[in-house]
Design a protein around this motif. Structure first.
Motif, PDB file in Angstrom:
ATOM      1  N   LEU A  18       0.833  -1.203   0.000  1.00 55.71           N
ATOM      2  CA  LEU A  18       0.000   0.000   0.000  1.00 55.71           C
ATOM      3  C   LEU A  18       0.871   1.257   0.000  1.00 55.71           C
ATOM      4  O   LEU A  18       0.604   2.207  -0.749  1.00 55.71           O
ATOM      5  N   LEU A  19       1.925   1.253   0.805  1.00 58.92           N
ATOM      6  CA  LEU A  19       2.825   2.415   0.838  1.00 58.92           C
ATOM      7  C   LEU A  19       3.497   2.627  -0.517  1.00 58.92           C
ATOM      8  O   LEU A  19       3.605   3.764  -0.996  1.00 58.92           O
ATOM      9  N   LEU A  20       3.930   1.544  -1.148  1.00 58.31           N
ATOM     10  CA  LEU A  20       4.553   1.645  -2.464  1.00 58.31           C
ATOM     11  C   LEU A  20       3.543   2.146  -3.505  1.00 58.31           C
ATOM     12  O   LEU A  20       3.874   2.973  -4.358  1.00 58.31           O
ATOM     13  N   VAL A  62     -11.435   4.933  -9.212  1.00 54.47           N
ATOM     14  CA  VAL A  62     -11.281   3.480  -9.047  1.00 54.47           C
ATOM     15  C   VAL A  62     -10.149   3.183  -8.065  1.00 54.47           C
ATOM     16  O   VAL A  62     -10.285   2.321  -7.184  1.00 54.47           O
ATOM     17  N   LEU A  63      -9.035   3.895  -8.196  1.00 56.34           N
ATOM     18  CA  LEU A  63      -7.914   3.713  -7.269  1.00 56.34           C
ATOM     19  C   LEU A  63      -8.345   4.027  -5.837  1.00 56.34           C
ATOM     20  O   LEU A  63      -8.095   3.243  -4.916  1.00 56.34           O
ATOM     21  N   MET A  69      -3.712  -2.275  -8.688  1.00 67.79           N
ATOM     22  CA  MET A  69      -3.922  -0.836  -8.844  1.00 67.79           C
ATOM     23  C   MET A  69      -2.830  -0.169  -9.678  1.00 67.79           C
ATOM     24  O   MET A  69      -3.092   0.797 -10.388  1.00 67.79           O
ATOM     25  N   ILE A  70      -1.609  -0.699  -9.651  1.00 73.01           N
ATOM     26  CA  ILE A  70      -0.575  -0.165 -10.548  1.00 73.01           C
ATOM     27  C   ILE A  70      -0.974  -0.462 -11.986  1.00 73.01           C
ATOM     28  O   ILE A  70      -0.851   0.393 -12.872  1.00 73.01           O
ATOM     29  N   SER A  71      -1.466  -1.653 -12.220  1.00 75.14           N
ATOM     30  CA  SER A  71      -1.942  -2.008 -13.556  1.00 75.14           C
ATOM     31  C   SER A  71      -3.117  -1.106 -13.955  1.00 75.14           C
ATOM     32  O   SER A  71      -3.181  -0.607 -15.082  1.00 75.14           O
ATOM     33  N   MET A  72      -4.036  -0.863 -13.028  1.00 79.60           N
ATOM     34  CA  MET A  72      -5.176   0.015 -13.294  1.00 79.60           C
ATOM     35  C   MET A  72      -4.703   1.437 -13.598  1.00 79.60           C
ATOM     36  O   MET A  72      -5.226   2.088 -14.502  1.00 79.60           O
ATOM     37  N   LEU A  73      -3.713   1.895 -12.856  1.00 79.59           N
ATOM     38  CA  LEU A  73      -3.187   3.246 -13.065  1.00 79.59           C
ATOM     39  C   LEU A  73      -2.729   3.434 -14.509  1.00 79.59           C
ATOM     40  O   LEU A  73      -3.135   4.380 -15.190  1.00 79.59           O
ATOM     41  N   TRP A  74      -1.897   2.524 -15.012  1.00 80.19           N
ATOM     42  CA  TRP A  74      -1.352   2.684 -16.355  1.00 80.19           C
ATOM     43  C   TRP A  74      -2.404   2.432 -17.434  1.00 80.19           C
ATOM     44  O   TRP A  74      -2.471   3.175 -18.411  1.00 80.19           O
ATOM     45  N   LYS A  75      -3.229   1.421 -17.256  1.00 78.82           N
ATOM     46  CA  LYS A  75      -4.276   1.155 -18.248  1.00 78.82           C
ATOM     47  C   LYS A  75      -5.300   2.285 -18.257  1.00 78.82           C
ATOM     48  O   LYS A  75      -5.779   2.712 -19.297  1.00 78.82           O
ATOM     49  N   GLY A  76      -5.628   2.785 -17.061  1.00 72.63           N
ATOM     50  CA  GLY A  76      -6.592   3.877 -16.953  1.00 72.63           C
ATOM     51  C   GLY A  76      -6.098   5.149 -17.611  1.00 72.63           C
ATOM     52  O   GLY A  76      -6.843   5.834 -18.311  1.00 72.63           O
ATOM     53  N   ILE A  77      -4.836   5.482 -17.392  1.00 73.34           N
ATOM     54  CA  ILE A  77      -4.277   6.688 -18.005  1.00 73.34           C
ATOM     55  C   ILE A  77      -4.360   6.594 -19.532  1.00 73.34           C
ATOM     56  O   ILE A  77      -4.754   7.540 -20.204  1.00 73.34           O
ATOM     57  N   MET A  78      -4.022   5.428 -20.066  1.00 70.06           N
ATOM     58  CA  MET A  78      -4.030   5.280 -21.526  1.00 70.06           C
ATOM     59  C   MET A  78      -5.462   5.226 -22.084  1.00 70.06           C
ATOM     60  O   MET A  78      -5.772   5.899 -23.063  1.00 70.06           O
ATOM     61  N   LEU A  79      -6.319   4.415 -21.462  1.00 70.58           N
ATOM     62  CA  LEU A  79      -7.658   4.199 -22.031  1.00 70.58           C
ATOM     63  C   LEU A  79      -8.630   5.332 -21.740  1.00 70.58           C
ATOM     64  O   LEU A  79      -9.435   5.690 -22.607  1.00 70.58           O
ATOM     65  N   GLU A  80      -8.596   5.888 -20.548  1.00 72.86           N
ATOM     66  CA  GLU A  80      -9.570   6.929 -20.223  1.00 72.86           C
ATOM     67  C   GLU A  80      -9.376   8.165 -21.093  1.00 72.86           C
ATOM     68  O   GLU A  80     -10.343   8.801 -21.511  1.00 72.86           O
ATOM     69  N   LYS A  81      -8.149   8.494 -21.402  1.00 71.46           N
ATOM     70  CA  LYS A  81      -7.901   9.637 -22.294  1.00 71.46           C
ATOM     71  C   LYS A  81      -8.443   9.366 -23.688  1.00 71.46           C
ATOM     72  O   LYS A  81      -8.972  10.244 -24.348  1.00 71.46           O
ATOM     73  N   LYS A  82      -8.322   8.120 -24.125  1.00 67.67           N
ATOM     74  CA  LYS A  82      -8.774   7.758 -25.464  1.00 67.67           C
ATOM     75  C   LYS A  82     -10.302   7.650 -25.539  1.00 67.67           C
ATOM     76  O   LYS A  82     -10.928   8.096 -26.487  1.00 67.67           O
ATOM     77  N   LEU A  83     -10.908   7.050 -24.517  1.00 65.52           N
ATOM     78  CA  LEU A  83     -12.343   6.762 -24.536  1.00 65.52           C
ATOM     79  C   LEU A  83     -13.203   7.858 -23.914  1.00 65.52           C
ATOM     80  O   LEU A  83     -14.412   7.835 -24.087  1.00 65.52           O
ATOM     81  N   LYS A  84     -12.601   8.737 -23.155  1.00 64.22           N
ATOM     82  CA  LYS A  84     -13.277   9.776 -22.381  1.00 64.22           C
ATOM     83  C   LYS A  84     -13.888   9.168 -21.119  1.00 64.22           C
ATOM     84  O   LYS A  84     -14.234   7.991 -21.061  1.00 64.22           O
ATOM     85  N   SER A  85     -14.043   9.981 -20.102  1.00 63.05           N
ATOM     86  CA  SER A  85     -14.358   9.504 -18.757  1.00 63.05           C
ATOM     87  C   SER A  85     -15.695   8.779 -18.626  1.00 63.05           C
ATOM     88  O   SER A  85     -15.776   7.740 -17.970  1.00 63.05           O
ATOM     89  N   ILE A  86     -16.746   9.301 -19.215  1.00 63.74           N
ATOM     90  CA  ILE A  86     -18.072   8.674 -19.034  1.00 63.74           C
ATOM     91  C   ILE A  86     -18.091   7.284 -19.653  1.00 63.74           C
ATOM     92  O   ILE A  86     -18.567   6.325 -19.032  1.00 63.74           O
ATOM     93  N   TRP A  87     -17.573   7.141 -20.857  1.00 59.26           N
ATOM     94  CA  TRP A  87     -17.536   5.832 -21.513  1.00 59.26           C
ATOM     95  C   TRP A  87     -16.622   4.875 -20.751  1.00 59.26           C
ATOM     96  O   TRP A  87     -16.944   3.699 -20.573  1.00 59.26           O
TER      97      TRP A  87
END
Length: 189
Positions: free
Chosen positions: A12-14, A34-35, A85-103
């Motif tokens: 968690l600290l990391l 999500v995080l 959550m590290i995986s979510m962080l990187w996937k989220g940064i890439m996909l949310e920008k592409k798909l937009k937040s609501i989608w």
């Protein structure tokens, strides 16, 4: 399936350190939500893990459908939370920008429920194929299934890339499947 209490949560600290390195302003809103939700529920679980995990026995036969919502956002320990959550962080940064937040939020919500349904279907099939009722009792928690679905989606939106899985360079098109097998071999539970 019980979380170890009374110890330093190094994972968690990391995770918090790495989130701070990315910077909150650089994390899209749904990804950040999500995080935060997963970290909050790790620190303040709704119920003990054995009451939120999804299984054929509890979810389908017991008709405890709330487990479909609770199991993805609960984690066994701090390292389980960290890796997801590290995986979510990187996937989220890439996909949310592409798909937009609501989608992206819609996709996360749908994947979160569908993964539990698919998990129960696969376990039920194992019961029938292997004639082994113990598969009805297998109980799962965590965000890994959603992350796997996001990885497949990310590969769809970013074709032709190469990923490193255990040091091997593999086309991203196949990397998610190789990663799935590798994870199963490294950590079968």
């Amino acid at each position: 399936m019980q979380r170890r209490q009374g110890r330093v949560n190094a994972g968690l600290l990391l995770l918090l350190y790495q989130i701070s390195q990315v910077g909150l302003k650089n994390i899209p809103s749904v990804t950040l939500a999500v995080l935060v939700l997963n970290i909050f529920l790790f620190l303040n679980p709704v119920r003990p893990l054995h009451e939120v995990c999804i299984s054929v026995n509890e979810g389908f036969y017991g008709k405890n459908w709330q487990r479909l919502l609770l199991s993805p956002v609960h984690h066994v320990d701090d390292w389980h939370l960290y890796y997801n959550m590290i995986s979510m962080l990187w996937k989220g940064i890439m996909l949310e920008k592409k798909l937009k937040s609501i989608w992206f939020a819609y996709i996360i919500a749908v994947f979160s429920v569908l993964i539990g349904i698919v998990y129960m279907m696969l376990e039920f099939m194992l019961v029938k194929i292997l004639n082994d009722p113990s598969y009805e009792m297998n109980c799962a928690v965590g965000f890994s299934g959603v992350l796997f679905a996001l990885k497949v989606l990310n590969n769809h939106y970013n074709p032709g890339r190469v990923s490193s899985v255990l040091g091997l360079q593999i086309s991203s098109k196949y990397a998610c499947w190789v990663e799935l097998v590798a994870i199963h071999l490294i950590s079968p539970g």
